[in-house]
Write a protein that holds these residues in place. Structure first.
Motif, PDB file in Angstrom:
ATOM      1  N   PHE A 188     -11.453  31.703   3.272  1.00 37.94           N
ATOM      2  CA  PHE A 188     -10.433  32.662   2.883  1.00 37.94           C
ATOM      3  C   PHE A 188     -10.045  32.450   1.425  1.00 37.94           C
ATOM      4  O   PHE A 188      -9.784  31.311   1.012  1.00 37.94           O
ATOM      5  CB  PHE A 188      -9.181  32.532   3.760  1.00 37.94           C
ATOM      6  N   PRO A 189      -9.989  33.511   0.630  1.00 35.55           N
ATOM      7  CA  PRO A 189      -9.490  33.359  -0.740  1.00 35.55           C
ATOM      8  C   PRO A 189      -8.007  33.016  -0.724  1.00 35.55           C
ATOM      9  O   PRO A 189      -7.285  33.347   0.212  1.00 35.55           O
ATOM     10  CB  PRO A 189      -9.742  34.729  -1.372  1.00 35.55           C
ATOM     11  N   THR A 190      -7.557  32.325  -1.748  1.00 31.00           N
ATOM     12  CA  THR A 190      -6.171  31.861  -1.859  1.00 31.00           C
ATOM     13  C   THR A 190      -5.521  32.458  -3.096  1.00 31.00           C
ATOM     14  O   THR A 190      -6.146  32.565  -4.143  1.00 31.00           O
ATOM     15  CB  THR A 190      -6.126  30.328  -1.940  1.00 31.00           C
ATOM     16  N   LEU A 191      -4.264  32.842  -2.946  1.00 32.26           N
ATOM     17  CA  LEU A 191      -3.510  33.396  -4.070  1.00 32.26           C
ATOM     18  C   LEU A 191      -2.196  32.639  -4.190  1.00 32.26           C
ATOM     19  O   LEU A 191      -1.367  32.671  -3.284  1.00 32.26           O
ATOM     20  CB  LEU A 191      -3.247  34.883  -3.861  1.00 32.26           C
ATOM     21  N   LEU A 204      -8.606  41.242  -6.556  1.00 27.43           N
ATOM     22  CA  LEU A 204      -8.531  40.577  -5.257  1.00 27.43           C
ATOM     23  C   LEU A 204      -9.576  41.124  -4.304  1.00 27.43           C
ATOM     24  O   LEU A 204      -9.764  42.345  -4.210  1.00 27.43           O
ATOM     25  CB  LEU A 204      -7.135  40.762  -4.641  1.00 27.43           C
ATOM     26  N   PRO A 205     -10.238  40.260  -3.577  1.00 28.09           N
ATOM     27  CA  PRO A 205     -11.195  40.753  -2.579  1.00 28.09           C
ATOM     28  C   PRO A 205     -10.460  41.395  -1.406  1.00 28.09           C
ATOM     29  O   PRO A 205      -9.302  41.084  -1.133  1.00 28.09           O
ATOM     30  CB  PRO A 205     -11.927  39.486  -2.143  1.00 28.09           C
ATOM     31  N   ILE A 265      -6.147  37.092   2.875  1.00 27.16           N
ATOM     32  CA  ILE A 265      -5.898  36.237   1.724  1.00 27.16           C
ATOM     33  C   ILE A 265      -4.745  35.296   2.072  1.00 27.16           C
ATOM     34  O   ILE A 265      -3.699  35.738   2.563  1.00 27.16           O
ATOM     35  CB  ILE A 265      -5.544  37.056   0.470  1.00 27.16           C
ATOM     36  N   ASN A 281       0.727  25.644  -4.391  1.00 25.69           N
ATOM     37  CA  ASN A 281      -0.486  25.280  -3.646  1.00 25.69           C
ATOM     38  C   ASN A 281      -0.223  24.902  -2.193  1.00 25.69           C
ATOM     39  O   ASN A 281      -1.100  24.322  -1.541  1.00 25.69           O
ATOM     40  CB  ASN A 281      -1.238  24.154  -4.363  1.00 25.69           C
ATOM     41  N   TRP A 310      -0.114  34.847   5.378  1.00 24.24           N
ATOM     42  CA  TRP A 310      -1.257  35.708   5.106  1.00 24.24           C
ATOM     43  C   TRP A 310      -0.832  37.080   4.583  1.00 24.24           C
ATOM     44  O   TRP A 310       0.207  37.610   4.970  1.00 24.24           O
ATOM     45  CB  TRP A 310      -2.079  35.942   6.373  1.00 24.24           C
TER      46      TRP A 310
END
Length: 466
Positions: A399-402, A424-425, A429, A435, A440
Motif C-alpha cells: 500500500f502506498p503511504t501518504l 497519487l495512485p 492509501i 510516519n 485509510w
C-alpha cells in the motif's frame, strides 16, 4: 474548586494517619494543580516527547509541563502514547521487580479505560496474552478503542462480570484488580469526588471489593501474582482487603524495592499468615494522584488450570479459517509465522498461534468484544483492509503511504474533505502523521473516500497551528 469542600470525616481520618502538621501540607496539595503525564507506546516510537522528564519509576512515562488538548494531537489518535496518571505507571516497576513471566496469560479484571491494560500489553509484547475485561458496556467500548489504537494484537477484550470467570480458577499467571473504590485519591484531579465521598460509601466499596476479590483471587495459578490497587487512602479498602484475601486464599507476601527519592510510602500489613506489604502514593509527596497497590504471590501448591485440547473448535459466532483461506491471507499480509486466523461475521482476525488453545478455551466462557487484530474483509479474493489493521504494529506492505501535516491530519481525523497534492495512485492509501498510521483513504481518481471510523471522528475545531 472551593465549592467542593473536603468532608470533615475524611479530614479526621487523614489527620489521624498523618498528624495535624503533615495533614496541613497534604490538604494544601489537594488544591494544587495536577501534573499531567503520558506513557509512550514502545512499539510506536516518535521523537515528539524525547526531551521531556521521565516518570521516576517508569522509563516510558513522561511528565508534561502543561496539559495540552489531546483531542487535537494526531499522535494521540495514532496510539503513540496513552494519557495516564503517573502513580498508576508504578505497575511497570512491579512487573519488572517480580520478573512476571512475559510469555504468560494475564487478566486485567476491571480494565477500562485501558491505562493499565496497555501497560500490561506493552510488557507482554509478542510473547504473552492479555485478557482485558470490563463489565460495563459503554466502558468496554472505550477499552476496545484504546486497545485497538495501542495496536499490539496481544489482547482479548471481554465484557463480563467477575462471577463469569468461575470456571477459570487457577488459569492466569497474573491477575490485576484495579478495584472500584471511594476515590479519595482523586480529590485533587476530580474535586467532584469530594461530594460523593462518605464513610457509608467507603464501607459499601469495601464490601464490593471483598466480593470481587473472592472471585479474582481464585483465578491466579500456583506461583502466579495477584495485583490489587485502588485510588483511595483508607485502610478499610486497602489493608483490610489484603487481610481478607490472605485469610481466604493461600498467598505469600511480595515486597517491591523502592528508591527513597520516589517518596512512595510502604505500609506493613500484619496478618495471621505473616507480614504483607502495600504501597501508597500521596499527592503532597509524588507528582501523581493518590494510589494504593499491593502484590501477592500464589502458593506453589495452589491449583493450576490448563486449557483442554479441543479437536474441532466450535463457537456460535467465531469460525476457524480454512487452510486455503489462511494461505490467501498470508499472501496479502506480512504477518509473523506464528499466525492463526478466525472469522467473526465477515471479518478476518489474526491471533498469535501460540495462544490458540488458551483463546479457544477462554472463548467458551467469556463475552468477546475484540481480540488480536482485525485485518479486514475479503471481496473477490482481495482483502479490504480494516482500520484496526492500519492501527496495528503490523506492516502494511503493498500500500502506498501518504504522510500528512498537522492541518491535513486533523481534517482526516474529522472526516472532512481535504485536497491532496501530488500524483497519487488510485486505490487504498495508508494515511500517516509523523510516519505513524492514522487510517485509510481510497483514491477513486475523481474523488477521495475517507475511511476513518465515523464513531471515532473528532468534532473539536482548532489545533492546525500546533
Amino acid at each position: 474548586m472551593a465549592a467542593f469542600q473536603i468532608p470533615d470525616a475524611f479530614s479526621q481520618q487523614m489527620k489521624a494517619y498523618f498528624g495535624s502538621e503533615t495533614y496541613a501540607v497534604f490538604e494544601k496539595a489537594l488544591d494544587a494543580d495536577t501534573k499531567t503525564s503520558i506513557r509512550l507506546n514502545p512499539f510506536k516510537p516518535c521523537e515528539a516527547f524525547s526531551n521531556l522528564p521521565s516518570v521516576a519509576w517508569n522509563p516510558e512515562g513522561r511528565v508534561l509541563e502543561k496539559r495540552p488538548i489531546f483531542t487535537l494531537d494526531p499522535l494521540f489518535h495514532a496510539g503513540a502514547y496513552y494519557v495516564q496518571e503517573s502513580s498508576s505507571m508504578f505497575l511497570g516497576h512491579i512487573l519488572e521487580s517480580v520478573c512476571a513471566p512475559k510469555d504468560g496469560i494475564y487478566l486485567d479484571l476491571s480494565a477500562a479505560p485501558g491505562g493499565k491494560a496497555t501497560l500490561l500489553g506493552s510488557y507482554l509484547g509478542d510473547e504473552g496474552f492479555l485478557v482485558a475485561n470490563e463489565v460495563i458496556k459503554a466502558r468496554a467500548n472505550i477499552l476496545k478503542e484504546n486497545i485497538i489504537k495501542w495496536g499490539l494484537g496481544n489482547t482479548m477484550v471481554t465484557q463480563n462480570d467477575p462471577e463469569h470467570f468461575g470456571e477459570l480458577h487457577g488459569f492466569f499467571d497474573l491477575v490485576l484488580v484495579d478495584a472500584p473504590c471511594s476515590g479519595e485519591g482523586m480529590f485533587r484531579k476530580d474535586p467532584e469526588a469530594r461530594d460523593e465521598w462518605s464513610l457509608d460509601h467507603v464501607q459499601l466499596c469495601a464490601l464490593r471489593q471483598e466480593r470481587i476479590m473472592d472471585q479474582a483471587a481464585a483465578l491466579v495459578k500456583a506461583g502466579g501474582y495477584l495485583v490489587y490497587s485502588t485510588c483511595t487512602f483508607n485502610e478499610r479498602e486497602n489493608e483490610e482487603i489484603v487481610k481478607y484475601v490472605v485469610s481466604e486464599f493461600a498467598y505469600e507476601p511480595v515486597r517491591i524495592p523502592l528508591l527513597p527519592e520516589w517518596n512512595i510510602i510502604e505500609s506493613k500489613v500484619e496478618t495471621d499468615e505473616g507480614q504483607f506489604f502495600g504501597y501508597r502514593f500521596f499527592p503532597h509527596l509524588v507528582p501523581g494522584e493518590g494510589l494504593f497497590v499491593t502484590v501477592l504471590k500464589r502458593s506453589e501448591d495452589a491449583e493450576v488450570l490448563e486449557p483442554r485440547r479441543v479437536k474441532d473448535f466450535k463457537h456460535p459466532f467465531l469460525k476457524s479459517v480454512s487452510n486455503a483461506e489462511a494461505a490467501l491471507i498470508q499472501s496479502q499480509v506480512d504477518l509473523p509465522e506464528n499466525s492463526i486466523f478466525y472469522k467473526l461475521q465477515e471479518s478476518v482476525f489474526w491471533l498469535n498461534s501460540n495462544f490458540r488453545q488458551h483463546f479457544e478455551f477462554l472463548s467458551r466462557y467469556l463475552n468477546i468484544k475484540y481480540f488480536g487484530v482485525e485485518l479486514g474483509q475479503f471481496s473477490k479474493s482481495q482483502l479490504i483492509p480494516s482500520h484496526e489493521w492500519a492501527m496495528s504494529i503490523f506492516p502494511e506492505p503493498g500500500f502506498p503511504t501518504l504522510d500528512l501535516d498537522i492541518k491535513q491530519a486533523l481534517q482526516f481525523l474529522r472526516r472532512e474533505e481535504f485536497s491532496l497534492t501530488g500524483d497519487l495512485p488510485e486505490g487504498w492509501i495508508l494515511i500517516t502523521y509523523a510516519n505513524l498510521p492514522l487510517g485509510w483513504i481510497k483514491n477513486l481518481g475523481n474523488r477521495i473516500n475517507n475511511y476513518y471510523p465515523k464513531e471515532w471522528r473528532i468534532r473539536m475545531q482548532g489545533g492546525e497551528d500546533a
